[in-house]
Design a protein around this motif. Structure first.
Motif, PDB file in Angstrom:
ATOM      1  N   GLN A  57       9.802   6.199  -6.785  1.00 31.10           N
ATOM      2  CA  GLN A  57      10.407   7.497  -7.045  1.00 31.10           C
ATOM      3  C   GLN A  57       9.341   8.482  -7.520  1.00 31.10           C
ATOM      4  N   ILE A  61       5.640   7.161   3.156  1.00 32.70           N
ATOM      5  CA  ILE A  61       6.123   8.500   2.799  1.00 32.70           C
ATOM      6  C   ILE A  61       5.884   9.460   3.954  1.00 32.70           C
ATOM      7  N   MET A 115      -1.457   5.166  -6.023  1.00 34.81           N
ATOM      8  CA  MET A 115      -0.510   4.946  -4.929  1.00 34.81           C
ATOM      9  C   MET A 115      -1.241   4.239  -3.795  1.00 34.81           C
ATOM     10  N   TYR A 156       4.779  13.652  -4.212  1.00 37.47           N
ATOM     11  CA  TYR A 156       4.604  14.074  -2.835  1.00 37.47           C
ATOM     12  C   TYR A 156       5.388  15.353  -2.565  1.00 37.47           C
ATOM     13  N   TYR A 203      12.539   6.439   1.222  1.00 33.11           N
ATOM     14  CA  TYR A 203      11.941   7.773   1.084  1.00 33.11           C
ATOM     15  C   TYR A 203      12.706   8.800   1.908  1.00 33.11           C
ATOM     16  N   ASP A 238       6.125   8.391  -7.011  1.00 32.99           N
ATOM     17  CA  ASP A 238       5.243   8.734  -5.887  1.00 32.99           C
ATOM     18  C   ASP A 238       5.867   9.827  -5.046  1.00 32.99           C
ATOM     19  N   LEU A 239       7.155   9.632  -4.779  1.00 36.29           N
ATOM     20  CA  LEU A 239       7.860  10.577  -3.920  1.00 36.29           C
ATOM     21  C   LEU A 239       7.909  11.960  -4.559  1.00 36.29           C
ATOM     22  N   ASP A 240       8.243  11.961  -5.850  1.00 33.37           N
ATOM     23  CA  ASP A 240       8.332  13.242  -6.557  1.00 33.37           C
ATOM     24  C   ASP A 240       7.013  13.996  -6.443  1.00 33.37           C
TER      25      ASP A 240
END
Lengths: 226, 489
Positions: free
Chosen positions: B336, A9, A1, B342, A53, B338-340
């Motif tokens: 998506q 984020i 990432m 996180y 996000y 990455d977000l999950d």
């Protein structure tokens, strides 16, 4: 990432927390998605990634209900309880025993203290309280039909009665002409057996079978020993 | 409709607990025991909200119930999963017969006691005395000596006075009535219980009938809840012992009729025959001519295999196409993911935080007790550094670099990691923004190497932490290049 993405984020996260606070403050009002968005973001902050996000985080938040149809947001407290009736219903609807933390209950029903005191007096709930200030901490279900008013004097007498061994209790109860719990079945069983024994009593061979139904049946009152 | 005896029993017991053991926690525990049948103390703790009660307190609450026979204890020899030594574990349950009998016993005794108090007052005690000559009389002997002011003394003529004790106990007979009134609900329930049969619910029965406690969405601790297995051999021995001493009434004999027996034998025979037939079946090449079969087999093969390679090829093409797709969609999916990741990290942090808060609250509340059990609870906490998403992504790299990795905290600050293994946890971020260990931190570490070769190699070797200064605007420009470098390490 990538670092850039991480930053997006992080920013979105901060904004979503801000949004949640707003939604929580306004509870029980239902807020429009755009209103919340405008509250959190100034025009220059609206970066595409951050918005993406932010949307995901807010919609998926377990403490927020998002209504897709009219694009609105509303706070979702840990317990959907806002009245004493709902509280009682919640206990009754669950077949498992339930304990409710008052701190969590207050998130959706901030002024529940007075009602809790009232319900406790009515014996509809029991309340575990903090030692320090006596404020309610955890509540459990209760049932008013299970309470009797026994004078404290009697309760003290009751506590002072020492229980002998299990067998001694049974002996005592029989001696004082009361039925010990396990004896009911035994008594009824004995009675049944005796009745059965009397029924099948046909010692002599019947020779006049062809005349059954013609004579009256006196076998029930036949003298003993014959 | 009158309630069934078993329902009446439950109501009676619950009423008794509420009357004689009126603590909310005790009432709740007893209701839980009625609901689930059998519970170990370890099963009871999660019924309460987290950190509101300790096992020790539960035992203390159950002791009076045990002494009143409302709750009974059964033991099982069990082994903890992963351990070798067996342990006697105590399980609580409610033996209906014992509990009801104990209540009946106490009711009788209580009534006797109150009656006795009344009788004593009523009996041959001299309740009346003369204040002048101190003569004492019982009630019967003075009934006919009435003066205008009351009863008079036979000896000196003074008006008699009633003793204080007698005045006090005058109300005793109303007490008997009050007691009977107040125990009315008990007596009603007991009448129902006596009218029918109530199972004893001894430990083995209760165990067979017990209902599992629902898995709570507990905090981190419950994931490590130990599993217990019964030691079967010992149990069998116990059962055999019990069977030897069991009374005749409990022995059941199962009699199967002759017909059933015949049917069973016939079924067995049939089964055997079928097995034999299956074993003796003639091989395919014996039953069918091999001459004709070869050609058909070849044909089949041709039909079956020839299109396969083509299909395989097509499939491979599709497989290759899939990951490519369109760039935008892939980007979306990556975001998506990455977000999950996180969110997962966030959730873990939140749980940790909640747990700590609750712990603190519990300690504050219980600080006047000395609790040794609390230490156990601390052991449950998992050093969160172990499960970071980073470790799942690049396990090999992580091991080498964690000591020097600097963490990127939510607000954009870099923060150095502690080296003392245990304290490497999410605990350092008290704020709502969770610490986020970006996988890109590995490249960061590498970048240090470029800037200051000597220092960073030392870091890698000795695993000593020193402030690893990384600029916040870390250049994401050469992601692929960096990854290549990594594989060399």
């Amino acid at each position: 990432m990538s670092t850039e993405r991480t930053q997006s984020i992080t920013k979105a996260r901060a904004k979503s927390v801000q949004a949640k606070e707003r939604i929580k403050d306004k509870f029980p009002a239902v807020l429009k998605w755009d209103d919340v968005l405008n509250y959190c973001f100034s025009a220059i902050e609206r970066h595409k990634d951050v918005l993406f996000y932010y949307t995901q985080l807010v919609k998926k938040d377990s403490e927020v209900t998002y209504n897709e149809k009219d694009n609105t947001l509303v706070y979702k407290p840990p317990y959907p309880i806002r009245t004493p009736e709902q509280l009682i219903e919640f206990f009754q609807a669950n077949t498992d025993v339930q304990s409710i933390e008052v701190a969590k209950l207050k998130k959706g029903w901030p002024d529940c203290d007075a009602e809790i005191d009232k319900l406790e007096k009515e014996h509809k709930i029991t309340v575990m309280r903090n030692k320090k200030d006596g404020s309610p901490r955890v509540i459990f279900a209760d049932d008013p039909t299970l309470h009797i008013n026994l004078d404290e004097e009697f309760v003290n007498h009751w506590q002072s009665i020492q229980l002998p061994s299990k067998d001694d209790i049974i002996r005592f109860l029989i001696a004082s002409r009361r039925t010990p719990a396990g004896q009911v079945a035994a008594n009824t069983a004995v009675v049944k057996q005796k009745k059965q024994a009397r029924k099948n009593r046909q010692s002599t061979k019947q020779t006049n079978k062809h005349m059954h139904g013609i004579f009256k049946d006196y076998s029930g009152i036949r003298p003993k020993g014959k | 409709m009158p309630p069934a005896p078993i329902e009446a029993t439950k109501s009676l017991l619950r009423t008794a607990v509420r009357t004689f053991h009126p603590l909310p926690k005790t009432i709740f525990l007893f209701d839980a025991l009625l609901t689930y049948g059998v519970l170990h103390v370890d099963d009871m703790v999660p019924l309460f909200p987290p950190n509101t009660i300790q096992p020790k307190e539960i035992r203390a609450l159950l002791t009076p119930l045990k002494n009143s026979r409302l709750v009974s204890v059964g033991t099982r020899t069990e082994i903890r999963e992963g351990h070798t030594r067996s342990v006697q574990r105590e399980y609580y349950h409610i033996n209906y017969h014992e509990a009801v009998d104990a209540i009946k016993y106490r009711i009788v005794k209580l009534q006797d006691k109150v009656q006795d108090l009344y009788k004593q007052a009523e009996g041959q005690r001299k309740d009346w005395s003369c204040p002048r000559c101190h003569a004492e009389y019982d009630e019967l002997s003075i009934l006919d000596k009435i003066a205008p002011t009351g009863f008079y003394c036979e000896r000196c003529g003074m008006t008699l006075e009633q003793n204080e004790q007698a005045i006090l106990e005058r109300g005793e007979h109303t007490k008997i009535r009050a007691l009977n009134d107040q125990l009315g609900p008990f007596n009603k329930l007991l009448a129902v219980i006596d009218s029918g049969e109530v199972p004893e619910n001894a430990f083995d029965d209760a165990w067979a009938r017990k209902r599992p406690v629902p898995e709570q969405t507990q905090l981190l601790g419950s994931a490590h809840k130990p599993k217990w297995m019964e030691v079967s051999q010992q149990r069998n021995q116990e059962q055999r012992k019990q069977q030897a001493t069991v009374d005749a009434s409990a022995v059941g004999v199962s009699i199967s009729t002759e017909k059933e027996q015949e049917e069973r034998v016939a079924a067995e025979k049939r089964e055997k025959q079928r097995a034999a037939a299956a074993a003796n079946v003639l091989p395919d090449w014996y039953q069918n001519s091999t001459v004709g079969a070869v050609s058909s087999a070849v044909k089949k093969e041709e039909g079956g295999t020839s299109p396969n390679p083509l299909a395989m090829l097509k499939k491979e093409e599709e497989d290759e196409k899939k990951p490519v797709l369109s760039g935008a969609a892939a980007e979306q999916r990556n975001m998506q993911e990455d977000l999950d990741e996180y969110v997962r990290e966030m959730e873990r942090e939140r749980l940790e935080q909640e747990r700590r808060e609750a712990q603190a609250a519990a300690e504050e509340d219980e600080d006047d007790d000395d609790d040794d059990d609390e230490e156990d609870d601390f052991e449950d906490a998992v050093p969160s550094g172990v499960n970071t998403p980073m470790s799942s992504q690049q396990p090999s790299i992580k091991q080498e670099y964690t000591p020097t990795v600097s963490r990127l905290i939510g607000n954009g600050l870099k923060r150095e990691l502690d080296l003392d293994g245990d304290s490497v946890s999410g605990t350092d971020t008290g704020a709502n923004t969770p610490a986020y260990a970006a996988p890109s931190s590995a490249p960061d570490a590498k970048r240090i190497k470029l800037e200051n070769g000597i220092v960073s190699t030392k870091l890698a070797d000795d695993q000593v932490a020193s402030p690893a200064v990384v600029t916040n605007g870390a250049t994401p420009q050469a992601d692929s290049e960096e990854e290549d470098d990594f594989e060399d390490v």
